[in-house]
Design a protein around this motif. Structure first.
Motif, short mmCIF file in Angstrom:
data_model
loop_
_atom_site.label_atom_id
_atom_site.label_comp_id
_atom_site.label_asym_id
_atom_site.label_seq_id
_atom_site.Cartn_x
_atom_site.Cartn_y
_atom_site.Cartn_z
N ASP A 186 1.37 7.09 2.60
CA ASP A 186 0.78 7.24 0.97
C ASP A 186 -0.77 6.95 1.09
O ASP A 186 -1.42 7.27 0.32
CB ASP A 186 1.46 6.26 0.04
CG ASP A 186 3.01 6.67 -0.26
OD1 ASP A 186 3.27 7.85 0.09
OD2 ASP A 186 3.82 6.05 -0.53
N TYR A 187 -0.94 6.14 2.11
CA TYR A 187 -2.52 5.92 2.09
C TYR A 187 -3.40 6.38 3.19
O TYR A 187 -4.28 5.61 4.01
CB TYR A 187 -2.46 4.15 2.13
CG TYR A 187 -1.87 3.42 1.20
CD1 TYR A 187 -1.87 3.83 -0.24
CD2 TYR A 187 -1.05 2.37 1.22
CE1 TYR A 187 -1.30 3.12 -1.36
CE2 TYR A 187 -0.33 1.60 0.02
CZ TYR A 187 -0.64 2.00 -1.06
OH TYR A 187 0.13 1.56 -2.11
N GLN B 171 -11.67 1.82 -5.53
CA GLN B 171 -10.35 1.65 -6.26
C GLN B 171 -9.16 1.90 -5.56
O GLN B 171 -9.20 2.76 -4.70
CB GLN B 171 -10.34 2.46 -7.60
CG GLN B 171 -9.15 2.10 -8.55
CD GLN B 171 -9.05 0.64 -9.01
OE1 GLN B 171 -8.49 0.05 -8.43
NE2 GLN B 171 -9.59 0.44 -10.20
N ASN B 172 -8.03 1.18 -5.75
CA ASN B 172 -6.89 1.49 -5.05
C ASN B 172 -6.27 2.76 -5.38
O ASN B 172 -6.66 3.38 -6.67
CB ASN B 172 -5.74 0.38 -5.34
CG ASN B 172 -5.94 -0.84 -4.78
OD1 ASN B 172 -6.65 -0.86 -3.41
ND2 ASN B 172 -5.49 -1.83 -5.32
N PRO B 173 -5.63 3.52 -4.61
CA PRO B 173 -5.15 4.95 -4.66
C PRO B 173 -4.23 4.91 -6.02
O PRO B 173 -3.52 4.26 -6.27
CB PRO B 173 -4.18 5.18 -3.64
CG PRO B 173 -4.80 4.26 -2.50
CD PRO B 173 -5.21 3.07 -3.29
N GLY B 174 -4.51 6.12 -7.08
CA GLY B 174 -3.82 6.24 -8.23
C GLY B 174 -4.31 5.77 -9.41
O GLY B 174 -3.99 6.09 -10.53
N TRP B 175 -5.29 4.99 -9.24
CA TRP B 175 -5.93 4.18 -10.36
C TRP B 175 -7.34 5.04 -10.63
O TRP B 175 -7.77 5.24 -10.01
CB TRP B 175 -5.93 2.72 -10.24
CG TRP B 175 -4.76 2.20 -9.92
CD1 TRP B 175 -4.02 1.77 -8.93
CD2 TRP B 175 -3.82 1.85 -11.01
NE1 TRP B 175 -2.72 1.09 -9.23
CE2 TRP B 175 -2.69 1.22 -10.40
CE3 TRP B 175 -3.64 1.67 -12.45
CZ2 TRP B 175 -1.64 0.79 -11.21
CZ3 TRP B 175 -2.68 1.18 -13.38
CH2 TRP B 175 -1.79 0.51 -12.46
N THR C 215 4.24 5.47 -7.85
CA THR C 215 3.97 5.11 -6.37
C THR C 215 2.57 4.04 -6.41
O THR C 215 2.52 3.31 -5.61
CB THR C 215 3.43 6.32 -5.49
OG1 THR C 215 4.75 6.92 -5.55
CG2 THR C 215 3.01 5.86 -4.22
N ARG C 216 1.61 4.44 -7.49
CA ARG C 216 0.26 3.62 -7.54
C ARG C 216 0.68 2.15 -8.12
O ARG C 216 -0.32 1.42 -7.66
CB ARG C 216 -0.61 4.35 -8.61
CG ARG C 216 -0.08 4.11 -10.18
CD ARG C 216 -1.21 4.70 -11.04
NE ARG C 216 -0.84 4.37 -12.32
CZ ARG C 216 -1.64 4.47 -13.38
NH1 ARG C 216 -2.85 4.93 -13.30
NH2 ARG C 216 -1.37 4.19 -14.67
N ASN D 182 -5.30 8.69 3.46
CA ASN D 182 -6.65 8.74 3.31
C ASN D 182 -7.58 7.76 2.45
O ASN D 182 -8.37 8.03 1.72
CB ASN D 182 -6.78 10.31 2.48
CG ASN D 182 -6.54 11.35 3.27
OD1 ASN D 182 -7.21 11.43 4.58
ND2 ASN D 182 -5.69 12.24 2.78
N PHE D 183 -6.88 6.52 2.37
CA PHE D 183 -7.43 5.23 1.60
C PHE D 183 -8.74 4.94 2.59
O PHE D 183 -8.64 4.03 3.36
CB PHE D 183 -6.49 4.37 1.42
CG PHE D 183 -6.82 3.33 0.49
CD1 PHE D 183 -8.07 3.42 -0.26
CD2 PHE D 183 -6.12 2.20 0.32
CE1 PHE D 183 -8.24 2.37 -1.14
CE2 PHE D 183 -6.26 1.13 -0.39
CZ PHE D 183 -7.57 1.19 -1.25
N LYS D 184 -10.01 5.61 2.12
CA LYS D 184 -11.15 5.04 2.87
C LYS D 184 -12.12 4.38 2.04
O LYS D 184 -12.25 4.75 0.63
CB LYS D 184 -11.82 6.04 3.75
CG LYS D 184 -10.81 6.85 4.70
CD LYS D 184 -11.17 8.04 5.33
CE LYS D 184 -10.28 8.71 6.12
NZ LYS D 184 -11.07 10.00 6.67
#
Length: 476
Positions: free
Chosen positions: A86-87, A472-476, A452-453, A89-91
């Motif tokens: 789920d993460y 920011q964290n994904p989805g927020w 999921t967020r 592409n969390f960069k």
């Protein structure tokens, strides 16, 4: 809560420029490694045991620190933090990847080794699985009640031998008020002041095993679809259900933890000033009965109470409720056994050692061993033989053993099961009804929502506005 956080291993100079203060979040794996490093640095300077108990109980010991390290590493190896796609592409704005998307079994190996070391340290310090010792008690009890005392007291008998670490600033007195049903002793005015608002959803009651030690939906001798049907208590069930009282089938033939942990309409409630098996309290919670909704701010919305949180030596008196407060157990040896079993199964698969760890806890709870229970009573008898099946068993066992101890909230997240479990409706009995037929109907109270967020909490907007490097964290 937040996943990757900024690590500042040295204080910034007081005259540092504005841009240097705008720090970046460090990758999750680096955060975990730093936490473990700090714990490792602390361990040599900590005591193995507390020698001055009068002044230092609650102080961190070597076993407490090693247990925390084990818990950290199990968390790091769990699906939320280990290869979570789920993460991908969390960069951050430099292009630094904040989550490693590749699953690493080595994380479970490290967790397994940390759990083993923590258990060795705890047992060397004298920690062991708690059993109720009535040899020096004023009130001897039956084997059935003793098993319930094994379960309840392992959590709320302060400083018992199973507890590795307690927080002494906890406020368990008010919590016990909220967990004690009003009207448990209808003859005493003091019991009218216990609000009893803490309510257990029906889906939690469903989770407990049958008396055979398997889930109610798996037990081939138990009729899951009929669990809301009515049945009258008999002397056979006198330690669990009031004889002659009509209640639901869901309350019959359940595991001892069900009766030790939950208070319910028609259920026996041992303690609180009555310490003889034949003179225990029983709950009556239908409309108009002592434990029912009498005022708008003191009632139980589901009709099920968390009895486990209430110390059995509390006494309901005429004008007061005398409570035996206790420090909140952050880590019990049973918790550590379950963490070790989980890490062993994930790193190596099913083994005799995993079964031994689970069975040590199940035996204290009056249950047969895992393999025997599933072989003889489950409609899926081979479940303990596979990693996936045993994973489900370990997670269910952990949920039940640590019920109401603040673990499930975090376990569902690290297992990535919150999307499934926390989108289920919260239901309870129809507490406004006077008859058994009306009361024992499932009533929708609240429809939970979990996306999921929600696995990671949002960073405050002001923080992001003040520091452009905080993504920011994904989805927020």
């Amino acid at each position: 809560m937040y996943g990757p956080i900024p690590l500042k291993k040295e204080n910034l100079p007081i005259n540092e420029g504005v841009e240097e203060v705008k720090v970046y979040r460090d990758p999750v794996d680096e955060c975990i490694n730093y936490i473990v490093q700090l714990i490792d640095e602390s361990i040599p300077d900590l005591p193995q045991i507390i020698t001055s108990e009068a002044t230092e109980l609650g102080r961190i010991t070597q076993p407490a620190a090693m247990s925390l390290k084990a818990y950290v590493l199990v968390t790091a190896a769990s699906p939320l933090f280990n290869g979570n796609k789920d993460y991908d592409n969390f960069k951050d704005n430099r292009g630094t990847l904040l989550f490693n998307p590749t699953y690493e079994n080595e994380k479970w190996v490290k967790a397994k080794d940390a759990c083993a070391a923590a258990i060795d340290a705890a047992e060397l310090a004298g920690n062991k699985i708690y059993y109720y010792d009535q040899s020096n008690r004023q009130y001897p009890v039956s084997e059935t009640i003793r098993t319930q005392m094994n379960i309840r007291n392992s959590f709320n008998e302060k400083w018992n031998a199973e507890i590795i670490w307690c927080t002494t600033n906890s406020m368990t007195g008010d919590m016990q008020n909220q967990s004690t049903p009003r009207g448990l002793d209808p003859a005493r005015r003091a019991n009218s002041s216990t609000p009893g608002n803490f309510s257990v959803p029906l889906k939690v009651a469903d989770l407990f095993y049958t008396k055979n030690g398997v889930p109610i939906e798996e037990d081939k001798t138990w009729h899951y679809g009929s669990r809301f049907n009515l049945k009258e208590g008999t002397t056979e069930y006198r330690y669990y259900i009031q004889p002659g009282y009509t209640t639901a089938l869901i309350n019959f033939d359940r595991e001892p933890r069900y009766y030790a942990d939950l208070g319910f309409d028609g259920g026996i409630w041992y303690g609180q000033g009555k310490f003889v098996d034949t003179a225990t309290w029983f709950l009556s919670a239908k409309k108009g009965e002592p434990a029912s909704k009498v005022t708008n701010n003191a009632f139980n919305v589901t009709g099920i109470w968390p009895k486990k949180l209430v110390n059995y030596v509390n006494v309901i008196e005429e004008n007061s409720y005398s409570r035996e407060t206790y420090p909140w157990p952050e880590m019990r040896l049973s918790n550590l056994y379950l963490l070790y079993a989980e890490a062993l199964n994930e790193s190596e698969g099913p083994s005799e050692l995993v079964y031994e760890l689970l069975d040590a806890i199940r035996s204290r709870a009056g249950l047969p061993g895992v393999v025997d229970a599933w072989t003889n009573f489950s409609n899926n008898p081979s479940k303990p033989n596979t990693k996936e099946g045993l994973r489900d068993i370990i997670q269910r066992e952990r949920t039940l053993e640590l019920m109401f101890e603040g673990q499930r909230f975090w376990d569902l997240r690290r297992w990535k099961k919150a999307v499934q479990e926390l989108n289920k409706p919260v239901t309870g009995w129809d507490i406004e009804q006077q008859t058994a037929a009306g009361y024992y109907r499932s009533r929708l109270l609240y429809q939970q929502k979990f996306a999921t967020r929600n696995y990671l909490w949002p960073i405050k907007e002001n923080e992001i506005l003040a520091n452009k490097n905080t993504v920011q964290n994904p989805g927020w």
